[in-house]
Design a protein around this motif. Structure first.
Motif, PDB file in Angstrom:
ATOM      1  N   HIS A 396      46.302  32.103  28.668  1.00 30.75           N
ATOM      2  CA  HIS A 396      44.656  33.487  28.474  1.00 30.75           C
ATOM      3  C   HIS A 396      43.784  33.852  28.616  1.00 30.75           C
ATOM      4  N   ALA A 397      43.267  32.935  30.339  1.00 34.09           N
ATOM      5  CA  ALA A 397      42.487  33.268  31.054  1.00 34.09           C
ATOM      6  C   ALA A 397      43.017  34.816  31.200  1.00 34.09           C
ATOM      7  N   TYR A 398      43.931  34.932  31.615  1.00 32.00           N
ATOM      8  CA  TYR A 398      44.233  35.857  32.280  1.00 32.00           C
ATOM      9  C   TYR A 398      44.454  37.354  31.645  1.00 32.00           C
ATOM     10  N   GLU A 399      44.741  37.407  30.686  1.00 31.08           N
ATOM     11  CA  GLU A 399      45.148  38.213  29.190  1.00 31.08           C
ATOM     12  C   GLU A 399      43.179  38.555  29.337  1.00 31.08           C
ATOM     13  N   ALA A 400      42.484  38.095  28.982  1.00 30.49           N
ATOM     14  CA  ALA A 400      40.635  38.502  29.564  1.00 30.49           C
ATOM     15  C   ALA A 400      40.085  38.746  30.704  1.00 30.49           C
ATOM     16  N   SER A 401      40.701  38.346  31.695  1.00 28.62           N
ATOM     17  CA  SER A 401      40.713  38.501  33.059  1.00 28.62           C
ATOM     18  C   SER A 401      39.480  40.411  33.013  1.00 28.62           C
ATOM     19  N   ASP A 402      40.302  41.090  32.417  1.00 24.71           N
ATOM     20  CA  ASP A 402      39.814  42.579  32.514  1.00 24.71           C
ATOM     21  C   ASP A 402      38.241  42.515  32.151  1.00 24.71           C
ATOM     22  N   GLY A 403      38.685  41.966  30.604  1.00 23.49           N
ATOM     23  CA  GLY A 403      37.394  42.440  29.791  1.00 23.49           C
ATOM     24  C   GLY A 403      36.428  41.924  30.331  1.00 23.49           C
ATOM     25  N   TRP A 404      36.159  40.440  30.811  1.00 21.61           N
ATOM     26  CA  TRP A 404      35.569  39.399  31.669  1.00 21.61           C
ATOM     27  C   TRP A 404      35.070  40.168  33.016  1.00 21.61           C
ATOM     28  N   ARG A 405      35.342  40.752  33.483  1.00 16.60           N
ATOM     29  CA  ARG A 405      35.024  41.506  35.003  1.00 16.60           C
ATOM     30  C   ARG A 405      34.655  43.131  34.519  1.00 16.60           C
ATOM     31  N   ALA A 406      34.699  43.357  33.917  1.00 17.71           N
ATOM     32  CA  ALA A 406      33.992  44.616  33.084  1.00 17.71           C
ATOM     33  C   ALA A 406      32.792  44.038  32.398  1.00 17.71           C
ATOM     34  N   GLU A 407      33.036  42.891  32.362  1.00 11.32           N
ATOM     35  CA  GLU A 407      31.060  42.311  31.354  1.00 11.32           C
ATOM     36  C   GLU A 407      30.589  42.162  32.879  1.00 11.32           C
ATOM     37  N   GLY A 408      30.924  41.401  33.309  1.00 10.44           N
ATOM     38  CA  GLY A 408      30.105  40.507  34.441  1.00 10.44           C
ATOM     39  C   GLY A 408      30.332  40.654  35.868  1.00 10.44           C
ATOM     40  N   TYR A 431      33.505  31.147  35.864  1.00 13.06           N
ATOM     41  CA  TYR A 431      34.518  30.226  34.941  1.00 13.06           C
ATOM     42  C   TYR A 431      36.241  29.920  35.086  1.00 13.06           C
ATOM     43  N   ASP A 432      36.568  30.280  33.997  1.00 12.45           N
ATOM     44  CA  ASP A 432      37.852  30.281  33.972  1.00 12.45           C
ATOM     45  C   ASP A 432      38.712  31.718  34.979  1.00 12.45           C
ATOM     46  N   GLY A 433      37.683  33.113  34.788  1.00 12.48           N
ATOM     47  CA  GLY A 433      38.312  33.787  35.720  1.00 12.48           C
ATOM     48  C   GLY A 433      37.683  33.626  36.745  1.00 12.48           C
ATOM     49  N   SER A 434      37.384  32.609  37.643  1.00 15.93           N
ATOM     50  CA  SER A 434      36.757  32.800  38.652  1.00 15.93           C
ATOM     51  C   SER A 434      38.389  30.754  39.187  1.00 15.93           C
ATOM     52  N   ALA A 435      38.451  30.641  38.176  1.00  9.53           N
ATOM     53  CA  ALA A 435      39.453  29.261  38.067  1.00  9.53           C
ATOM     54  C   ALA A 435      41.006  30.137  38.527  1.00  9.53           C
ATOM     55  N   LEU A 436      41.682  30.830  38.022  1.00  5.88           N
ATOM     56  CA  LEU A 436      42.587  32.153  37.996  1.00  5.88           C
ATOM     57  C   LEU A 436      43.035  32.796  39.308  1.00  5.88           C
ATOM     58  N   VAL A 437      41.145  32.961  40.138  1.00  3.58           N
ATOM     59  CA  VAL A 437      41.233  33.327  41.025  1.00  3.58           C
ATOM     60  C   VAL A 437      42.507  31.467  41.903  1.00  3.58           C
ATOM     61  N   LEU A 438      42.374  30.654  41.896  1.00  8.72           N
ATOM     62  CA  LEU A 438      42.927  29.646  42.512  1.00  8.72           C
ATOM     63  C   LEU A 438      43.974  28.851  41.754  1.00  8.72           C
ATOM     64  N   TYR A 439      44.523  29.557  40.971  1.00  2.00           N
ATOM     65  CA  TYR A 439      45.511  29.471  39.886  1.00  2.00           C
ATOM     66  C   TYR A 439      46.539  30.395  40.572  1.00  2.00           C
ATOM     67  N   ALA A 440      46.610  31.744  40.847  1.00  2.18           N
ATOM     68  CA  ALA A 440      47.353  32.924  41.262  1.00  2.18           C
ATOM     69  C   ALA A 440      47.396  32.442  43.065  1.00  2.18           C
ATOM     70  N   LEU A 441      46.407  31.786  43.558  1.00  5.16           N
ATOM     71  CA  LEU A 441      46.481  30.943  45.337  1.00  5.16           C
ATOM     72  C   LEU A 441      47.333  30.127  45.910  1.00  5.16           C
ATOM     73  N   ARG A 442      47.439  29.003  44.356  1.00  5.27           N
ATOM     74  CA  ARG A 442      48.534  27.680  44.755  1.00  5.27           C
ATOM     75  C   ARG A 442      50.003  28.318  44.322  1.00  5.27           C
TER      76      ARG A 442
END
Length: 539
Positions: A396-408, A431-442
């Protein structure tokens, strides 16, 4: 940078020149004209006098992209010693003496401290009175003598500290006293300091209160004293600390002492009136700490504790060795235990990520919140019910990530906060948008490589500062290949890259969210994006 004044030159070496000889060499003046040599000499004298005049006071900073006026160049602070006199009323200014020990790193005739919301009564630099002026949110000092690189400094500031703040950080007024929340740009609203996380120092606190009140601060107690009806509490840190992580709690509190893994002192501070119902939550910390140690290694500080404040803050905060929590987190009955515990783990994990290893610049704050959110989510996944699935949360964070990047902005390039809303950097992408980076990194490194990175990161940079480039370098070394391209896309891209291992994950159109007004609003949105998660904000 405090640019050094051009110091006036000294008297010429040797005896004074013979005036008759000067007269013989002087060119004859023509009527109505100033001899060129005399004019040049006059200009030189004027320039020297101008250079010797005090520089006008002006605010400075180290040029942090998000908070350019925070911090001050030209010196490094080694310790703060703060003596505070509390009257028993949290709506009155307090008398404070702040002693700063520092080492100069440049030639200085002036130096700046970050300070606002207080009245400065006097300043001493190395025992000599120093002129002081307020310039914006800087206190500009002019010492009696020039400061040389490598010189040790002792700065004593007698001032007030006003808890009737204008919001956005600093003192928090509780129902029975005070606490602090200095993140990200507010410690200087409490005491004069070099208010940037890259300049960490040791702290000592002396807090004098009326009898019947309890004062607690970062570190461990090193002494108490009573004089008449007033009591002084002294605490000292054993590790360097960023100014934004300072904590003082004053109130009608109970201090609950127990032990964590390896006998680590645990010291919780709760309102005395609520001690019994809160006890069951305090008992959770030892197991939570053991869980974190199993993931990243030994706890990095001399003690830990939970500070529960009876105040409406809208967030929790990872103040070093004593994390701040809002009382209602533990008294809202509809919240499941696993959720409350995961929020506790969020702040506990910050002791490694953000406190022990502090950000080099505020744009590196994603390193703090990505990891705290990651371990919060991982803990919930292991301890919670079907609503706590890590993979579901990340999808769900991934689905919202582009919107978060556009906003923040992207995780490592957050947008500058709006004027007057300094906590506006704490948006969902952090928060979740950055945790998503760690998920991808793992997924990229593999579980073993990722877990090795986590342990080596906190061990290598313990008690220090580190930034995004340091994290990329260490990840690349462990992985065995340069990961700069991977990180560039994930940390700086306007769009979220494809998720390794999940080609089916897609971005979804999200509603445009108003600009973040601070940690409270951002965190509310952050939690609300996780389906099934209770609605609560956190820091």
């Amino acid at each position: 940078m405090s640019l050094p004044l051009r110091r006036p030159s000294g008297e010429p070496d040797g005896p004074a020149a013979d005036r008759s000889a000067l007269d013989r060499d002087r060119p004859r003046a023509h009527r109505g004209r100033i001899p060129r040599r005399a004019a040049a000499l006059g200009l030189a004298v004027a320039a020297t006098i101008a250079a010797a005049a005090p520089q006008p006071a002006e605010p400075l900073g180290i040029g942090d992209r998000l908070f350019p006026m925070l911090g001050n160049p030209g010196y490094h602070v080694t310790s703060y010693d703060i003596s505070l006199d509390y009257s028993g009323h949290n709506d009155r200014p307090m008398d404070v003496v702040t002693v700063i020990k520092a080492r100069a790193t440049a030639n200085l005739d002036q130096l700046n401290l970050d300070f606002a919301d207080g009245t400065v009564r006097s300043v001493l630099v190395d025992g000599q009175p120093a002129r002081h002026e307020q310039a914006g949110e800087d206190l500009v000092l002019t010492p009696a003598s020039h400061i040389h690189p490598g010189q040790d400094l002792r700065i004593v500031v007698h001032h007030t500290s006003d808890p009737r703040g204008r919001g956005d950080g600093g003192w928090i007024r509780t129902t029975d006293g005070l606490a602090m929340a200095n993140q990200a740009d507010a410690a200087h609203r409490v005491f004069p300091c070099n208010d940037h996380p890259s300049d960490k120092a040791e702290f000592t606190f002396h807090i004098t209160t009326p009898e019947g009140l309890v004062a607690v601060a970062n570190g461990l107690p090193v002494g108490e004293g009573t004089r008449g009806a007033r009591r002084t509490w002294t605490y000292r840190t054993a590790h360097p600390m960023a100014t934004e992580l300072a904590q003082i709690s004053i109130g009608r509190s109970s201090v609950v002492n127990h032990r964590g893994p390896h006998g680590l002192p645990l010291r919780d501070v709760v309102p005395s009136s609520a001690r019994l119902p809160l006890t069951r939550w305090l008992a959770k910390t030892p197991d939570q700490m053991a869980w974190m140690e199993s993931k990243v290694g030994p706890f990095p500080f001399e003690a830990y504790g939970v500070l529960i404040a009876d105040a409406s803050t809208g967030f929790e905060l990872e103040t070093q060795t004593l994390s701040l929590f809002e009382k209602r987190l533990f008294t809202t009955v509809q919240l499941p235990d696993w959720y409350v515990e995961s929020v506790m783990v969020h702040e506990l994990s910050h002791q490694w990520f953000g406190d022990s290893v502090s950000p080099r610049r505020w744009s590196d704050v994603w390193l703090n919140e990505a990891h705290a959110t990651w371990y919060e989510a991982l803990y919930a996944d292991e301890k919670g019910d079907h609503r706590a699935s890590l993979e579901t949360r990340m999808r769900h964070a991934y689905e919202a990530s582009d919107g978060w990047r556009a906003e923040g902005g992207p995780p490592a390039l957050p947008k500058v906060p709006d004027k007057g809303r300094k906590t506006g950097i704490f948006r969902p992408v952090i928060y979740d948008g950055s945790a998503l980076v760690l998920y991808a990194l793992r997924h990229k490194m593999g579980k073993a490589g990722f877990e090795r990175l986590e342990r080596e990161w906190v061990a290598k940079h313990r008690d220090g500062v580190a930034g995004t480039a340091d994290f990329i370098d260490l990840a690349s070394q462990i992985y065995g290949h340069n990961l700069s391209g991977f990180f560039w896309d994930w940390l700086y891209g306007a769009k979220t890259p494809p998720m390794p291992g999940h080609p089916d994950w897609k971005q979804q159109q999200v509603k445009k969210v108003p600009a973040a007004g601070g940690k409270q609003q951002s965190a509310e949105r952050h939690v609300a994006t996780t389906p099934g998660a209770p609605h609560l904000h956190k820091g």
